[in-house]
Design an enzyme around this catalytic site. Structure first.
Site, PDB file in Angstrom:
ATOM      1  N   GLU A  34      -6.006 -10.956  -1.713  1.00 49.56           N
ATOM      2  CA  GLU A  34      -6.842 -10.882  -0.503  1.00 49.56           C
ATOM      3  C   GLU A  34      -8.295 -10.863  -0.931  1.00 49.56           C
ATOM      4  O   GLU A  34      -9.023  -9.908  -0.666  1.00 49.56           O
ATOM      5  CB  GLU A  34      -6.490  -9.635   0.318  1.00 49.56           C
ATOM      6  CG  GLU A  34      -5.025  -9.588   0.743  1.00 49.56           C
ATOM      7  CD  GLU A  34      -4.648  -8.377   1.596  1.00 49.56           C
ATOM      8  OE1 GLU A  34      -5.552  -7.687   2.114  1.00 49.56           O
ATOM      9  OE2 GLU A  34      -3.437  -8.127   1.746  1.00 49.56           O
TER      10      GLU A  34
ATOM     11  N   GLU B 174       0.784  -1.235   0.000  1.00 47.07           N
ATOM     12  CA  GLU B 174       0.000   0.000   0.000  1.00 47.07           C
ATOM     13  C   GLU B 174       0.818   1.289   0.000  1.00 47.07           C
ATOM     14  O   GLU B 174       0.591   2.184   0.815  1.00 47.07           O
ATOM     15  CB  GLU B 174      -0.981  -0.016   1.188  1.00 47.07           C
ATOM     16  CG  GLU B 174      -1.868  -1.244   1.171  1.00 47.07           C
ATOM     17  CD  GLU B 174      -2.844  -1.331   2.349  1.00 47.07           C
ATOM     18  OE1 GLU B 174      -2.809  -0.458   3.225  1.00 47.07           O
ATOM     19  OE2 GLU B 174      -3.632  -2.292   2.376  1.00 47.07           O
TER      20      GLU B 174
HETATM   21  C1  GLA Z   1      -4.882  -5.115   4.286  1.00 47.50           C
HETATM   22  C2  GLA Z   1      -3.656  -5.913   4.657  1.00 47.50           C
HETATM   23  C3  GLA Z   1      -4.017  -7.237   5.251  1.00 47.50           C
HETATM   24  C4  GLA Z   1      -5.172  -7.117   6.213  1.00 47.50           C
HETATM   25  C5  GLA Z   1      -6.314  -6.479   5.541  1.00 47.50           C
HETATM   26  C6  GLA Z   1      -7.480  -6.555   6.479  1.00 47.50           C
HETATM   27  O1  GLA Z   1      -5.420  -5.511   3.104  1.00 47.50           O
HETATM   28  O2  GLA Z   1      -2.782  -6.140   3.602  1.00 47.50           O
HETATM   29  O3  GLA Z   1      -2.944  -7.742   5.955  1.00 47.50           O
HETATM   30  O4  GLA Z   1      -4.818  -6.379   7.349  1.00 47.50           O
HETATM   31  O5  GLA Z   1      -5.915  -5.179   5.210  1.00 47.50           O
HETATM   32  O6  GLA Z   1      -7.606  -7.830   7.059  1.00 47.50           O
END
Ligand code: GLA
Length: 344
Positions: free
Chosen positions: A233, A128
């Site tokens: 994710e 990020e």
């Molecule tokens: C971000 C992070 C993850 C996690 C998500 C929420 O995407 O990369 O590690 O903390 O937020 O679960």
């Protein structure tokens, strides 16, 4: 499920890593071949104070993955969240200087990656680093070190383990402005000869967002950089979105209102079917581009373990995953298995 196409991963919680949630582990073995820890390897967990490394949970996570021959992902080496304040401070609590912070970053990366060398297959090196408009996020790493902190992190990671795959990971990369920012970032690293193996698009999606066409455009654009593309994710929120927010900024926190939590007891069948269709639509795209995608990681095993029960509104009942709270497979699972079997 998609054995010949790409890894299918999942995220493991502390209870799962400690083998307390045994029903989840049975699902893990049956359906998944890659793992990422939710928190065990984040800076605040693994390196809470300057001279204290806390490897217990991360060790267990890696052991578990090795036992079951999983593709193990290390998450995450550098991020602006879940990083203790001391990292950025001097003894008097003011911001530290560039050299000190770089030294801390290098020690952190070398210590952790060398411990798991040969066991962890790929690392989210930087998480990020971009804002929604594709510009560098003005976080403390940027403020203290400058924009080249990303390059430095990748250099240290290569120094620590030349064999491991190294990734950049972010959310909302399907939004064209942010996608272009990621492309610029990767090109810049590549033009300086920095090794970067893949881009992870955190797939925190919704029933009505994003448009699969944008997702497809991102997969194609990233693969044109010559790096692996990963959906890292994946979960699909089925609840109302306050302010129509569609990113994954962890600092957001909206107040719980009844209208934000419409299914506290169970998920109505029509939404269940919508969810299955949405998973199927995404997986059709992944399957179509299986020559570009190396891994799809679902962000959790069952609904009860999802972070989306508590973000961006605390205390909701969400249903974003492939197995329900009773560990029963949902129609979404069948829908994606069918796509995996299609050999076209
Ligand atoms: C971000 C992070 C993850 C996690 C998500 C929420 O995407 O990369 O590690 O903390 O937020 O679960």
């Amino acid at each position: 499920m998609f054995n010949d196409d790409f890894y299918i991963g999942t995220e493991l919680t502390k209870d799962q890593i400690l083998e307390k949630d045994t029903r989840a582990l049975a699902i893990l073995k049956e359906y998944f071949n890659s793992i990422t820890a939710d928190n065990a390897m984040k800076w605040e967990s693994i390196h809470p104070s300057p001279n204290e490394y806390n490897f217990e949970l991360a060790d267990r996570f890696v052991e578990l993955g090795k036992k079951d021959h999983m593709f193990i992902v290390g998450h995450v080496l550098l991020w602006h969240e879940q990083t203790p304040d001391w990292v950025f401070q001097d003894e008097s609590g003011n911001l530290t200087d560039r050299e000190t912070l770089l030294q801390r970053l290098r020690d952190h990366i070398l210590t952790i990656m060398r411990r798991y060398k040969g066991s962890v297959n790929g690392w989210d090196v930087v998480n990020e680093a971009l804002d929604e408009d594709g510009q560098m996020r003005k976080n403390k790493w940027f403020e203290i070190i400058g924009a080249d902190y990303v390059k430095k992190a990748f250099e240290y990671a290569l120094e620590a383990d030349p064999e491991a795959e190294l990734y950049y990971n972010d959310y909302s990369l399907i939004n064209p402005e942010k996608r272009n920012g990621a492309i610029r970032l990767v090109r810049k690293l590549q033009s300086k000869g920095i090794k970067i193996d893949g881009i992870g698009e955190q797939g925190h999606y919704h029933l009505d967002f994003p448009d699969v066409k944008e997702l497809e455009a991102s997969i194609i654009a990233f693969s044109e950089l010559g790096v692996k593309v990963m959906i890292t994710e994946l979960d699909i929120n089925v609840l109302p979105r306050p302010d129509q927010y569609n990113g994954a900024d962890l600092s957001l926190n909206f107040e719980l209102k009844k209208e934000y939590n419409p299914y506290p007891e169970f998920l109505p069948d029509f939404v269940q079917q919508e969810l299955a269709k949405r998973y199927a639509d995404f997986f059709k795209i992944f399957h179509k581009h299986r020559d570009k995608i190396s891994r799809v990681t679902i962000w959790g095993i069952h609904d009860g373990a999802s972070w989306l029960n508590n973000w961006p509104v605390k205390g909701r009942t969400n249903y974003p995953l492939l197995f329900d709270r009773q560990y029963k497979p949902k129609p979404a699972l069948d829908a994606i298995i069918k796509i995996g079997k299609n050999k076209k």
